[in-house]
Design a protein around this motif. Structure first.
Motif, PDB file in Angstrom:
ATOM      1  N   ASP A   1      28.722  44.411  38.071  1.00 37.94           N
ATOM      2  CA  ASP A   1      27.624  43.926  38.912  1.00 37.94           C
ATOM      3  C   ASP A   1      27.034  42.628  38.370  1.00 37.94           C
ATOM      4  N   ARG A   2      26.850  42.566  37.062  1.00 36.46           N
ATOM      5  CA  ARG A   2      26.344  41.333  36.447  1.00 36.46           C
ATOM      6  C   ARG A   2      27.256  40.148  36.743  1.00 36.46           C
ATOM      7  N   ASP A   3      28.560  40.382  36.582  1.00 37.05           N
ATOM      8  CA  ASP A   3      29.510  39.292  36.773  1.00 37.05           C
ATOM      9  C   ASP A   3      29.552  38.832  38.228  1.00 37.05           C
ATOM     10  N   LEU A   4      29.532  39.790  39.156  1.00 36.54           N
ATOM     11  CA  LEU A   4      29.566  39.425  40.570  1.00 36.54           C
ATOM     12  C   LEU A   4      28.279  38.717  40.989  1.00 36.54           C
ATOM     13  N   GLN A   5      27.174  39.096  40.406  1.00 41.04           N
ATOM     14  CA  GLN A   5      25.919  38.413  40.712  1.00 41.04           C
ATOM     15  C   GLN A   5      25.990  36.950  40.276  1.00 41.04           C
ATOM     16  N   LEU A   6      26.549  36.705  39.100  1.00 40.13           N
ATOM     17  CA  LEU A   6      26.673  35.335  38.621  1.00 40.13           C
ATOM     18  C   LEU A   6      27.623  34.529  39.497  1.00 40.13           C
ATOM     19  N   VAL A   7      28.725  35.135  39.895  1.00 40.39           N
ATOM     20  CA  VAL A   7      29.660  34.461  40.810  1.00 40.39           C
ATOM     21  C   VAL A   7      28.932  34.045  42.081  1.00 40.39           C
ATOM     22  N   SER A   8      28.120  34.943  42.616  1.00 43.48           N
ATOM     23  CA  SER A   8      27.374  34.644  43.841  1.00 43.48           C
ATOM     24  C   SER A   8      26.337  33.555  43.608  1.00 43.48           C
ATOM     25  N   GLU A   9      25.603  33.654  42.509  1.00 39.67           N
ATOM     26  CA  GLU A   9      24.550  32.671  42.226  1.00 39.67           C
ATOM     27  C   GLU A   9      25.103  31.267  42.055  1.00 39.67           C
ATOM     28  N   LEU A  10      26.307  31.166  41.544  1.00 41.19           N
ATOM     29  CA  LEU A  10      26.931  29.859  41.337  1.00 41.19           C
ATOM     30  C   LEU A  10      27.725  29.397  42.558  1.00 41.19           C
ATOM     31  N   ASP A  11      27.631  30.177  43.641  1.00 40.54           N
ATOM     32  CA  ASP A  11      28.298  29.835  44.901  1.00 40.54           C
ATOM     33  C   ASP A  11      29.802  29.695  44.716  1.00 40.54           C
ATOM     34  N   LEU A  12      30.366  30.697  44.031  1.00 43.06           N
ATOM     35  CA  LEU A  12      31.801  30.716  43.765  1.00 43.06           C
ATOM     36  C   LEU A  12      32.462  31.858  44.528  1.00 43.06           C
ATOM     37  N   THR A  13      33.768  31.759  44.690  1.00 41.60           N
ATOM     38  CA  THR A  13      34.577  32.826  45.264  1.00 41.60           C
ATOM     39  C   THR A  13      35.554  33.301  44.205  1.00 41.60           C
ATOM     40  N   LEU A  14      35.466  34.561  43.841  1.00 39.33           N
ATOM     41  CA  LEU A  14      36.360  35.109  42.822  1.00 39.33           C
ATOM     42  C   LEU A  14      37.735  35.336  43.437  1.00 39.33           C
ATOM     43  N   THR A  15      38.720  34.606  42.944  1.00 36.71           N
ATOM     44  CA  THR A  15      40.078  34.729  43.491  1.00 36.71           C
ATOM     45  C   THR A  15      41.035  35.444  42.548  1.00 36.71           C
ATOM     46  N   HIS A  16      40.732  35.434  41.239  1.00 35.47           N
ATOM     47  CA  HIS A  16      41.631  36.048  40.256  1.00 35.47           C
ATOM     48  C   HIS A  16      40.821  36.702  39.137  1.00 35.47           C
ATOM     49  N   VAL A  17      41.363  37.792  38.631  1.00 33.64           N
ATOM     50  CA  VAL A  17      40.901  38.398  37.383  1.00 33.64           C
ATOM     51  C   VAL A  17      42.087  38.429  36.424  1.00 33.64           C
ATOM     52  N   LEU A  18      41.887  37.889  35.227  1.00 38.19           N
ATOM     53  CA  LEU A  18      42.961  37.822  34.239  1.00 38.19           C
ATOM     54  C   LEU A  18      42.655  38.788  33.101  1.00 38.19           C
ATOM     55  N   ASP A  19      43.555  39.711  32.835  1.00 40.69           N
ATOM     56  CA  ASP A  19      43.453  40.550  31.649  1.00 40.69           C
ATOM     57  C   ASP A  19      44.432  40.011  30.609  1.00 40.69           C
ATOM     58  N   THR A  20      43.965  39.873  29.367  1.00 39.76           N
ATOM     59  CA  THR A  20      44.848  39.383  28.320  1.00 39.76           C
ATOM     60  C   THR A  20      45.802  40.461  27.814  1.00 39.76           C
ATOM     61  N   HIS A  21      45.414  41.730  27.983  1.00 42.64           N
ATOM     62  CA  HIS A  21      46.269  42.842  27.578  1.00 42.64           C
ATOM     63  C   HIS A  21      45.615  44.148  28.030  1.00 42.64           C
ATOM     64  N   VAL A  22      46.316  45.242  27.819  1.00 38.59           N
ATOM     65  CA  VAL A  22      45.748  46.563  28.094  1.00 38.59           C
ATOM     66  C   VAL A  22      44.827  46.910  26.925  1.00 38.59           C
ATOM     67  N   HIS A  23      43.542  46.851  27.168  1.00 40.10           N
ATOM     68  CA  HIS A  23      42.543  47.034  26.114  1.00 40.10           C
ATOM     69  C   HIS A  23      42.415  48.504  25.724  1.00 40.10           C
ATOM     70  N   ALA A  24      42.005  48.725  24.464  1.00 41.33           N
ATOM     71  CA  ALA A  24      41.798  50.087  23.974  1.00 41.33           C
ATOM     72  C   ALA A  24      40.341  50.391  23.680  1.00 41.33           C
ATOM     73  N   ASP A  25      39.466  49.397  23.758  1.00 48.67           N
ATOM     74  CA  ASP A  25      38.078  49.614  23.355  1.00 48.67           C
ATOM     75  C   ASP A  25      37.088  49.517  24.505  1.00 48.67           C
ATOM     76  N   HIS A  26      37.558  49.167  25.675  1.00 42.59           N
ATOM     77  CA  HIS A  26      36.684  49.165  26.853  1.00 42.59           C
ATOM     78  C   HIS A  26      37.564  49.281  28.090  1.00 42.59           C
ATOM     79  N   VAL A  27      36.945  49.632  29.200  1.00 52.37           N
ATOM     80  CA  VAL A  27      37.675  49.754  30.463  1.00 52.37           C
ATOM     81  C   VAL A  27      37.501  48.464  31.248  1.00 52.37           C
ATOM     82  N   THR A  28      38.591  47.929  31.728  1.00 49.87           N
ATOM     83  CA  THR A  28      38.556  46.695  32.498  1.00 49.87           C
ATOM     84  C   THR A  28      37.903  46.916  33.864  1.00 49.87           C
TER      85      THR A  28
END
Length: 233
Positions: free
Chosen positions: A37-64
């Protein structure tokens, strides 16, 4: 270019928002589920359209948050070819990814995990857990390999220009950025160390497994979707 570095305190994870000022297209790198929610709010506030999400790897310490963000925005999920099968785009070393006028170059940097990739954008590189500030990711699970990680750091990342800024996915001491030059000179695990010495260091760490590993790894192989809890009769 629009650039923001965001932080999740529980997992000490950095998430990066990058946007193209001309087209207003944007990408999030390594988003955390609880911060969607925080990230999407910032995307909206900056008048951006989120087109891609990049994961660097399958993380073990948090859920993507990649799967949730895809559901809510229609963006494409991008990951390494040996990573989560649910990604829309699987990238290999040398691939290019375009987000508006931003062009990311994919660098295969396995060793922390077998699917680890880094994303190079101009004068900065997003290294996931492969190269950290004065450190590097562990190599004792998810097909990690200390020798392979040494090669990824010294042959791939250290071949970048010295002035390249390094933005890792984690830091546990409040450091936000480093550079290739700094890590060549000051990273205690690789500076002045042989490949064999690096392997010995990594094999001698004996770290406890991440607290969320049993939940995070299977969830992240499903783009962040956790299995439902069993029903009790």
């Amino acid at each position: 270019m629009i650039f923001r570095q965001l932080f999740d305190a529980e997992s000490s994870t950095y998430t990066y928002l990058l946007g193209d000022e001309a087209t207003r297209q944007a990408v999030l790198i390594d988003p955390v589920l609880e911060q969607a929610d925080r990230d999407l709010q910032l995307v909206s506030e900056l008048d951006l359209t989120l087109t891609h999400v990049l994961d660097t790897h399958v993380h073990a310490d948090h859920v993507t948050a990649s799967g949730l963000l895809r559901e809510r925005t229609g963006c494409k999920v991008v990951g390494g070819v040996d990573g989560a099968a649910c990604a829309n785009v699987h990238v290999r070393h040398g691939d290019e990814l375009r987000v508006g006028q931003l062009v990311f170059q994919v660098l295969a940097t396995p060793g922390h995990t077998d699917d680890s990739v880094s994303y190079l954008l101009g004068d900065r590189v997003f290294t996931g857990d492969a190269l950290l500030v004065r450190g590097n990711g562990r190599t004792d699970f998810q097909n990690g390999n200390a020798g392979q990680l040494h090669d990824s750091i010294t042959r791939v990342l250290f071949s970048l220009p010295d002035e390249t800024l390094v933005y890792p996915t984690h830091d546990y001491q409040g450091r936000t950025v480093t550079s290739i030059s700094e890590e060549k000179r000051h990273n205690p695990r690789v500076a002045g160390k042989s490949r064999e010495e690096f392997i010995h260091i990594m094999e001698s760490l004996h770290l406890p497994k991440p607290q969320k590993m049993d939940i995070a790894v299977p969830a992240n192989r499903a783009c962040g979707h956790t299995a439902p809890s069993p029903q009790r009769g």
